[in-house]
Enzyme design. Structure first.
Site, PDB file in Angstrom:
ATOM      1  CB  ALA A 257      -0.886  -0.019   1.232  1.00 22.21           C
TER       2      ALA A 257
ATOM      3  N   GLY B  17       0.732  -4.973   1.001  1.00 19.42           N
ATOM      4  CA  GLY B  17      -0.426  -5.115   0.119  1.00 19.42           C
ATOM      5  C   GLY B  17      -0.104  -5.884  -1.161  1.00 19.42           C
TER       6      GLY B  17
ATOM      7  CD  GLU C  83      -2.010  -7.390   3.235  1.00 20.20           C
ATOM      8  OE1 GLU C  83      -1.747  -6.272   2.741  1.00 20.20           O
ATOM      9  OE2 GLU C  83      -2.459  -7.531   4.378  1.00 20.20           O
TER      10      GLU C  83
ATOM     11  CD  GLU D 203       1.854  -5.175   6.038  1.00 23.32           C
ATOM     12  OE1 GLU D 203       2.648  -6.094   6.360  1.00 23.32           O
ATOM     13  OE2 GLU D 203       1.167  -5.215   5.013  1.00 23.32           O
TER      14      GLU D 203
HETATM   15  N1  DAK Z   1       4.548   3.234  -0.955  1.00 27.99           N
HETATM   16  C1  DAK Z   1       4.900   4.385  -1.567  1.00 27.99           C
HETATM   17  N2  DAK Z   1       6.009   4.523  -2.310  1.00 27.99           N
HETATM   18  C2  DAK Z   1       6.800   3.446  -2.428  1.00 27.99           C
HETATM   19  C3  DAK Z   1       6.515   2.211  -1.805  1.00 27.99           C
HETATM   20  C4  DAK Z   1       5.317   2.120  -1.038  1.00 27.99           C
HETATM   21  N3  DAK Z   1       4.916   0.990  -0.443  1.00 27.99           N
HETATM   22  N4  DAK Z   1       7.495   1.347  -2.093  1.00 27.99           N
HETATM   23  C5  DAK Z   1       8.365   2.013  -2.865  1.00 27.99           C
HETATM   24  N5  DAK Z   1       7.956   3.273  -3.078  1.00 27.99           N
HETATM   25  C6  DAK Z   1       8.624   4.320  -3.840  1.00 27.99           C
HETATM   26  C7  DAK Z   1       9.821   4.880  -3.094  1.00 27.99           C
HETATM   27  O1  DAK Z   1       9.399   5.847  -2.161  1.00 27.99           O
HETATM   28  C8  DAK Z   1      10.634   5.454  -4.217  1.00 27.99           C
HETATM   29  O2  DAK Z   1      10.058   6.697  -4.606  1.00 27.99           O
HETATM   30  P1  DAK Z   1      11.017   7.975  -4.977  1.00 27.99           P
HETATM   31  O3  DAK Z   1      11.874   8.186  -3.775  1.00 27.99           O
HETATM   32  O4  DAK Z   1      11.805   7.486  -6.177  1.00 27.99           O
HETATM   33  O5  DAK Z   1      10.050   9.069  -5.270  1.00 27.99           O
HETATM   34  C9  DAK Z   1      10.380   4.491  -5.360  1.00 27.99           C
HETATM   35  O6  DAK Z   1       9.167   3.793  -5.022  1.00 27.99           O
HETATM   36  C10 DAK Z   1      11.477   3.460  -5.509  1.00 27.99           C
HETATM   37  O7  DAK Z   1      11.679   2.841  -4.260  1.00 27.99           O
HETATM   38  P2  DAK Z   1      13.120   2.695  -3.578  1.00 27.99           P
HETATM   39  O8  DAK Z   1      14.011   3.805  -3.990  1.00 27.99           O
HETATM   40  O9  DAK Z   1      12.906   2.502  -2.124  1.00 27.99           O
HETATM   41  O10 DAK Z   1      13.631   1.370  -4.257  1.00 27.99           O
HETATM   42  P3  DAK Z   1      14.632   0.280  -3.667  1.00 27.99           P
HETATM   43  O11 DAK Z   1      14.916  -0.652  -4.773  1.00 27.99           O
HETATM   44  O12 DAK Z   1      15.782   0.937  -2.960  1.00 27.99           O
HETATM   45  O13 DAK Z   1      13.795  -0.500  -2.551  1.00 27.99           O
HETATM   46  C11 DAK Z   1      11.875  -1.643  -1.670  1.00 27.99           C
HETATM   47  C12 DAK Z   1      12.695  -1.258  -2.923  1.00 27.99           C
HETATM   48  C13 DAK Z   1      10.602  -2.346  -2.141  1.00 27.99           C
HETATM   49  C14 DAK Z   1      12.668  -2.628  -0.796  1.00 27.99           C
HETATM   50  C15 DAK Z   1      11.552  -0.367  -0.870  1.00 27.99           C
HETATM   51  O14 DAK Z   1      10.984   0.603  -1.748  1.00 27.99           O
HETATM   52  C16 DAK Z   1      10.584  -0.618   0.219  1.00 27.99           C
HETATM   53  O15 DAK Z   1      10.921  -1.113   1.292  1.00 27.99           O
HETATM   54  N6  DAK Z   1       9.324  -0.213  -0.015  1.00 27.99           N
HETATM   55  C17 DAK Z   1       8.295  -0.330   0.994  1.00 27.99           C
HETATM   56  C18 DAK Z   1       7.873  -1.780   1.118  1.00 27.99           C
HETATM   57  C19 DAK Z   1       6.864  -1.930   2.210  1.00 27.99           C
HETATM   58  O16 DAK Z   1       7.128  -1.684   3.385  1.00 27.99           O
HETATM   59  N7  DAK Z   1       5.694  -2.320   1.783  1.00 27.99           N
HETATM   60  C20 DAK Z   1       4.588  -2.484   2.711  1.00 27.99           C
HETATM   61  C21 DAK Z   1       3.822  -1.220   2.758  1.00 27.99           C
HETATM   62  S1  DAK Z   1       2.683  -1.292   4.050  1.00 27.99           S
HETATM   63  C22 DAK Z   1      -4.331  -1.049   6.087  1.00 27.99           C
HETATM   64  C23 DAK Z   1      -4.371  -1.124   4.757  1.00 27.99           C
HETATM   65  C24 DAK Z   1      -3.298  -1.604   4.084  1.00 27.99           C
HETATM   66  C25 DAK Z   1      -2.144  -1.952   4.710  1.00 27.99           C
HETATM   67  C26 DAK Z   1      -2.105  -1.857   6.084  1.00 27.99           C
HETATM   68  C27 DAK Z   1      -3.184  -1.398   6.801  1.00 27.99           C
HETATM   69  N8  DAK Z   1      -5.486  -0.537   6.778  1.00 27.99           N
HETATM   70  C28 DAK Z   1      -5.927   0.722   6.404  1.00 27.99           C
HETATM   71  C29 DAK Z   1      -6.053  -1.300   7.853  1.00 27.99           C
HETATM   72  C30 DAK Z   1      -1.006  -2.340   3.982  1.00 27.99           C
HETATM   73  C31 DAK Z   1       0.215  -1.876   4.309  1.00 27.99           C
HETATM   74  C32 DAK Z   1       1.327  -2.013   3.424  1.00 27.99           C
HETATM   75  O17 DAK Z   1       1.283  -2.546   2.349  1.00 27.99           O
END
Ligand code: DAK
Length: 258
Positions: free
Chosen positions: A63, A108, A111, A131
């Site tokens: 997400a 997400g 998921e 998360e």
């Molecule tokens: N959201 C927004 N932007 C994201 C992103 C994300 N999840 N993942 C990557 N990006 C963006 C980065 O900010 C970056 O943007 P710029 O800085 O270039 O503008 C671009 O994509 C490239 O990412 P990186 O520079 O970080 O690329 P790397 O290769 O160095 O790293 C990575 C890739 C996938 C390891 C890293 O980007 C990363 O850790 N991303 C986050 C992964 C993550 O934590 N995903 C889980 C998100 S939490 C709920 C509803 C839903 C959810 C929970 C509760 N309720 C409302 C109850 C779900 C939660 C999630 O999914």
């Protein structure tokens, strides 16, 4: 649409989440377009779906953290509700959905892949529910679907520890059916979808419903779910032709979805 591409190849629909700048992260707009795309699938002419991400790096990196970071409790609940609704639509879509996981499948992303019927992935794929490292629980069904798909202890290890797993480990624990070199992934997913699409569509749909509904029931009730769906296949044109072709020792000349 800005963030979702839809293509039709024969009986197979291909949905691509296309927001590569943010590694295909799911914001409200992506979810809205995805829902509209799913709602718009023509079930008369489409027999299987492939779901993938644009680019060579990421399926869906979760997400959208930037969008989520400022949500109030009420907005967070609404965001979670929308995601859950879209993911449930994928899960309960009458036709099978194959996830072609071409890279990061985090939060997400993991998921949405788990809402699909079948997961194939690239050898570069990475799965996880990070998360708790962000101060939240998985919000689009991760605690529920991961614990049903892999051994529960493994799901708990991944979720509590925010531990991501690579493609070979995902295969070992049964989270994905097969692993391919990236360039072979989409062709393999399309090939499997086309193979499914060759079979009697009403029967395939009944199988999906039987498996999904039956898993929510006790065995005595689950078997009744199957009975009813089994019965519903009879006197369809495809059942009559499928059995006739077998008895006449010939191949079916294309199922008609009737
Ligand atoms: N959201 C927004 N932007 C994201 C992103 C994300 N999840 N993942 C990557 N990006 C963006 C980065 O900010 C970056 O943007 P710029 O800085 O270039 O503008 C671009 O994509 C490239 O990412 P990186 O520079 O970080 O690329 P790397 O290769 O160095 O790293 C990575 C890739 C996938 C390891 C890293 O980007 C990363 O850790 N991303 C986050 C992964 C993550 O934590 N995903 C889980 C998100 S939490 C709920 C509803 C839903 C959810 C929970 C509760 N309720 C409302 C109850 C779900 C939660 C999630 O999914």
């Amino acid at each position: 649409m800005e963030f979702i591409n839809y293509e039709q190849e024969g009986f197979v629909g291909i949905i691509t989440i296309n927001r590569p700048k943010a590694l295909n992260a799911l914001n409200s707009e992506v979810l809205k377009e995805l829902e509209a795309t799913i709602d718009g699938i023509n079930l008369e002419t489409t027999r299987a779906i492939v779901l993938t991400g644009a680019g060579s790096k990421s399926f869906v990196a979760g997400a959208d953290i930037a969008e989520m970071s400022t949500l109030t409790k009420a907005e967070g609940e609404a965001f979670g509700e929308r995601g859950n609704r879209v993911f449930r639509k994928i899960e309960t879509l009458p036709i099978p959905v194959i996830a072609a996981v071409n890279g990061f499948a985090l939060g997400g992303g993991c998921e949405i892949a788990m809402s699909c019927d079948i997961r194939l992935c690239a050898d570069t794929a990475l799965f996880g529910q990070p998360e708790v490292g962000l101060g939240i629980t998985p919000g689009f069904g991760g605690t529920q679907r991961l614990a049903r798909l892999v051994p529960v202890g493994k799901a708990k290890e991944m979720i509590y520890g925010a531990i991501n797993i690579k493609a070979d480990e995902a295969y070992r624990i049964g989270l994905v059916n097969a692993v391919y070199p990236l360039e072979e992934l989409l062709p393999a997913a399309k090939k499997l979808a086309a193979k499914i699409a060759k079979n009697a569509p009403i029967a395939v749909r009944a199988c999906k419903e039987a498996i999904n509904k039956g898993l929510d029931e006790k065995m005595d009730d689950a078997i009744v779910v199957e009975e009813k769906l089994f019965g519903s296949c009879f006197q369809t044109e495809d059942q009559v032709e499928g059995m006739k072709a077998f008895l006449e020792k010939r191949k079916v000349d294309g199922f008609k979805n009737r």
